[in-house]
Design a protein around this motif. Structure first.
Motif, PDB file in Angstrom:
ATOM      1  N   GLU A  47      61.433 -50.579 -37.473  1.00  0.00           N
ATOM      2  CA  GLU A  47      60.397 -51.473 -36.964  1.00  0.00           C
ATOM      3  C   GLU A  47      59.825 -50.923 -35.654  1.00  0.00           C
ATOM      4  O   GLU A  47      58.614 -50.950 -35.422  1.00  0.00           O
ATOM      5  CB  GLU A  47      60.973 -52.876 -36.763  1.00  0.00           C
ATOM      6  N   HIS A  48      60.702 -50.401 -34.806  1.00  0.00           N
ATOM      7  CA  HIS A  48      60.215 -49.878 -33.531  1.00  0.00           C
ATOM      8  C   HIS A  48      59.407 -48.586 -33.721  1.00  0.00           C
ATOM      9  O   HIS A  48      58.531 -48.287 -32.911  1.00  0.00           O
ATOM     10  CB  HIS A  48      61.353 -49.682 -32.524  1.00  0.00           C
ATOM     11  N   THR A  49      59.690 -47.869 -34.789  1.00  0.00           N
ATOM     12  CA  THR A  49      58.870 -46.681 -35.091  1.00  0.00           C
ATOM     13  C   THR A  49      57.446 -47.125 -35.413  1.00  0.00           C
ATOM     14  O   THR A  49      56.474 -46.515 -34.937  1.00  0.00           O
ATOM     15  CB  THR A  49      59.470 -45.895 -36.284  1.00  0.00           C
ATOM     16  N   VAL A 109      65.666 -44.034 -23.927  1.00  0.00           N
ATOM     17  CA  VAL A 109      64.242 -43.920 -24.262  1.00  0.00           C
ATOM     18  C   VAL A 109      63.513 -45.189 -23.826  1.00  0.00           C
ATOM     19  O   VAL A 109      62.479 -45.136 -23.147  1.00  0.00           O
ATOM     20  CB  VAL A 109      64.050 -43.711 -25.786  1.00  0.00           C
ATOM     21  N   GLU A 110      64.049 -46.347 -24.247  1.00  0.00           N
ATOM     22  CA  GLU A 110      63.374 -47.619 -23.945  1.00  0.00           C
ATOM     23  C   GLU A 110      63.264 -47.844 -22.444  1.00  0.00           C
ATOM     24  O   GLU A 110      62.232 -48.286 -21.950  1.00  0.00           O
ATOM     25  CB  GLU A 110      64.071 -48.796 -24.632  1.00  0.00           C
ATOM     26  N   HIS A 111      64.332 -47.541 -21.715  1.00  0.00           N
ATOM     27  CA  HIS A 111      64.286 -47.768 -20.268  1.00  0.00           C
ATOM     28  C   HIS A 111      63.278 -46.858 -19.593  1.00  0.00           C
ATOM     29  O   HIS A 111      62.609 -47.262 -18.635  1.00  0.00           O
ATOM     30  CB  HIS A 111      65.682 -47.628 -19.654  1.00  0.00           C
ATOM     31  N   GLU A 142      56.973 -55.112 -25.892  1.00  0.00           N
ATOM     32  CA  GLU A 142      57.642 -54.613 -27.108  1.00  0.00           C
ATOM     33  C   GLU A 142      58.787 -53.660 -26.765  1.00  0.00           C
ATOM     34  O   GLU A 142      59.817 -53.642 -27.451  1.00  0.00           O
ATOM     35  CB  GLU A 142      56.629 -53.928 -28.035  1.00  0.00           C
ATOM     36  N   GLU A 143      58.621 -52.870 -25.713  1.00  0.00           N
ATOM     37  CA  GLU A 143      59.707 -51.969 -25.290  1.00  0.00           C
ATOM     38  C   GLU A 143      60.902 -52.797 -24.813  1.00  0.00           C
ATOM     39  O   GLU A 143      62.056 -52.508 -25.133  1.00  0.00           O
ATOM     40  CB  GLU A 143      59.263 -51.031 -24.158  1.00  0.00           C
ATOM     41  N   GLU A 144      60.612 -53.858 -24.065  1.00  0.00           N
ATOM     42  CA  GLU A 144      61.690 -54.714 -23.555  1.00  0.00           C
ATOM     43  C   GLU A 144      62.410 -55.412 -24.698  1.00  0.00           C
ATOM     44  O   GLU A 144      63.640 -55.538 -24.693  1.00  0.00           O
ATOM     45  CB  GLU A 144      61.118 -55.740 -22.562  1.00  0.00           C
TER      46      GLU A 144
END
Ligand SMILES: [Fe+2]
Ligand SMILES: [Fe+2]
Length: 165
Positions: A47-49, A109-111, A142-144
């Motif tokens: 989903e995040h891709t 990556v997200e941070h 969305e990243e959070e």
């Protein structure tokens, strides 16, 4: 790096950095999602891709809104984070141990993205670029959310499973 003379130069540089980072991620995230064992983790990564594809489009829209051509700036930080993820992908082990390791890699990556988008969202607001700030803020949330979901999955059994392995 090109000489920075204004806030806009600085802002465009950072957008180019994020654009490069997101495009690199688009090559690596599918490989991470293929490598994990947990179905829940796999679907979260898939989903995040999909969201990441949208992040690329949003950055293109931001370049347009700023009246500039889209241009990437090599993001060495993301290259380093991805290189470390590659070391995990190259391991022979499977199961929760690798899942826990890849959650850690994905959270780095997200941070990084949260720091980058947090910064550019604030800069856009300060420059009075409210529409650009709104677009970047969407990606930031969305990243959070992705980061929070990874924490939940790690706590929800994957870390425990890795200990037992
Ligand atoms: Fe992203
Ligand atoms: Fe992300």
């Amino acid at each position: 790096m090109k000489a920075m003379k204004s806030m806009k130069d600085l802002f465009m540089h950072e957008l180019g950095d994020l654009y490069h980072a997101e495009n690199q991620l688009l090559k690596t995230l599918p490989r991470i999602s293929e490598r994990v064992s947990s179905e829940e983790l796999k679907s979260a990564l898939k989903e995040h891709t999909e969201e990441t594809k949208e992040h690329v489009h949003r950055l293109e829209e931001c370049f347009k809104q700023m009246g500039e051509k889209t241009s990437a700036h090599e993001c060495q930080a993301m290259q380093g984070i991805i290189a470390e993820a590659e070391e995990i992908l190259a391991q022979e082990e499977d199961g929760e141990l690798i899942d826990a390791a890849l959650i850690g890699a994905a959270q780095k990556v997200e941070h990084y993205e949260i720091a980058g988008y947090g910064t550019v969202t604030e800069w856009a607001k300060t420059m009075g670029q409210n529409e650009v700030a709104r677009i970047l803020g969407q990606t930031l949330s969305e990243e959070e959310k992705a980061d929070g979901l990874l924490t939940k999955l790690a706590r929800g059994g994957i870390n425990q499973g890795a200990i037992k392995q």
